[in-house]
Design a protein around this motif. Structure first.
Motif, PDB file in Angstrom:
ATOM      1  N   ASP A 111      44.988  30.087  32.830  1.00 25.23           N
ATOM      2  CA  ASP A 111      44.429  31.443  32.798  1.00 25.23           C
ATOM      3  C   ASP A 111      42.918  31.387  33.043  1.00 25.23           C
ATOM      4  N   GLU A 117      41.460  40.407  35.550  1.00 24.34           N
ATOM      5  CA  GLU A 117      42.867  40.727  35.819  1.00 24.34           C
ATOM      6  C   GLU A 117      43.047  41.379  37.188  1.00 24.34           C
ATOM      7  N   ASN A 135      45.271  35.453  38.593  1.00 21.30           N
ATOM      8  CA  ASN A 135      44.977  36.848  38.286  1.00 21.30           C
ATOM      9  C   ASN A 135      43.569  36.931  37.708  1.00 21.30           C
TER      10      ASN A 135
END
Length: 212
Positions: A111, A117, A135
Motif C-alpha cells: 500500500d 487513492e 492505488n
C-alpha cells in the motif's frame, strides 16, 4: 343413610390396542437391534477418522497443484525476532497489540503509493496492470533496486528499555538501504501539526522526529 363403607368397583387393566406382550417375536427383534445399532455407530464414526488426516492429497499418482503447496512454510526474515525483540507478529493487517512488553502495529502490504487513492496517470508500469494496479499517486523510479516496493512497511514495534526506548520498523523489500529512509513522530499536542523532515509531504503532531 347407609353407614356401611362403600367399596369402589375393582379396576381392570385393559391391554392397550396394538401392544404385544414382552417376549416371543419381540425378543428376537430386540436381538437384531443391538448389532444393527453397533454397525451404524461404526459407519457413522468412519468419516470422523478420515477427516482427522491431512487435507492435502497423499494417494498414488501425480499429486495436484504445484510442489510449493506441499512444502514447509517459508521463513520470512521480516518476521524474525533478533536482539531485544521476542513478541510473535500479529499477521493481521491494520491491527495493533501489546505483547510481552512490546507494542506492535501490522501494516497493510503493498500500500506504499500514497494516500490519495487514485492511480498515477504517469506511471509507466501501470498501463497493463489490471490485477494489482497501485492505488496512489506516488510512483517508484524504474531502477530495479527499488523493486517497486522499497518503502512498503510491514511492521512497527516499540519497546521500553531500562535506559532508552527501542523502535523497530520492518520493510517488505530492501535491496539497497541507501535508497530508503523513514521518520517516526514522537510526542506532540493533538491538533498541532508539524511537517515531517526531508520533504516527506506529510504532517502529524510531534515534539520530536526520529529519522533513520
Amino acid at each position: 343413610m347407609d353407614s356401611r363403607a362403600r367399596r369402589s368397583p375393582p379396576r381392570v387393566a385393559h391391554p392397550v390396542q396394538g401392544t404385544r406382550p414382552y417376549g416371543g417375536d419381540d425378543m428376537r427383534a430386540r436381538g437384531l437391534t443391538v448389532p444393527l445399532l453397533c454397525s451404524l455407530a461404526i459407519i457413522a464414526g468412519a468419516p470422523a477418522a478420515l477427516a482427522g488426516g491431512t487435507s492435502l492429497y497423499s494417494g498414488p499418482g501425480p499429486r495436484p497443484g504445484p510442489d510449493v503447496l506441499y512444502g514447509a512454510p517459508a521463513v520470512a526474515p521480516q518476521l524474525e525476532n533478533v536482539g531485544v525483540w521476542s513478541a510473535a507478529p500479529i499477521l493481521v493487517s491494520g491491527a495493533s497489540a501489546y505483547r510481552g512488553g512490546e507494542f506492535l502495529y501490522q501494516d497493510f502490504l503493498y500500500d506504499d503509493h500514497g494516500a490519495a487513492e487514485a492511480p498515477d496517470p504517469t506511471d509507466p508500469k501501470g498501463g497493463g496492470n489490471l490485477f494489482s494496479k497501485p492505488n496512489g499517486t506516488y510512483t517508484y523510479p524504474t531502477d530495479p533496486a527499488y523493486a517497486n516496493d522499497a518503502a512498503d512497511v510491514v511492521e512497527l514495534r516499540v519497546k521500553p528499555l531500562s535506559d532508552a526506548t527501542a523502535f523497530r520498523l520492518t520493510l517488505n523489500t530492501l535491496k539497497d538501504a541507501s535508497l530508503v529512509a523513514f521518520s517516526i513522530a514522537i510526542g506532540g499536542t493533538p491538533g498541532v501539526l508539524r511537517s515531517f523532515p526531508a520533504g516527506a509531504n506529510v504532517q502529524a503532531p510531534a515534539d520530536l522526529f526520529l529519522t533513520v
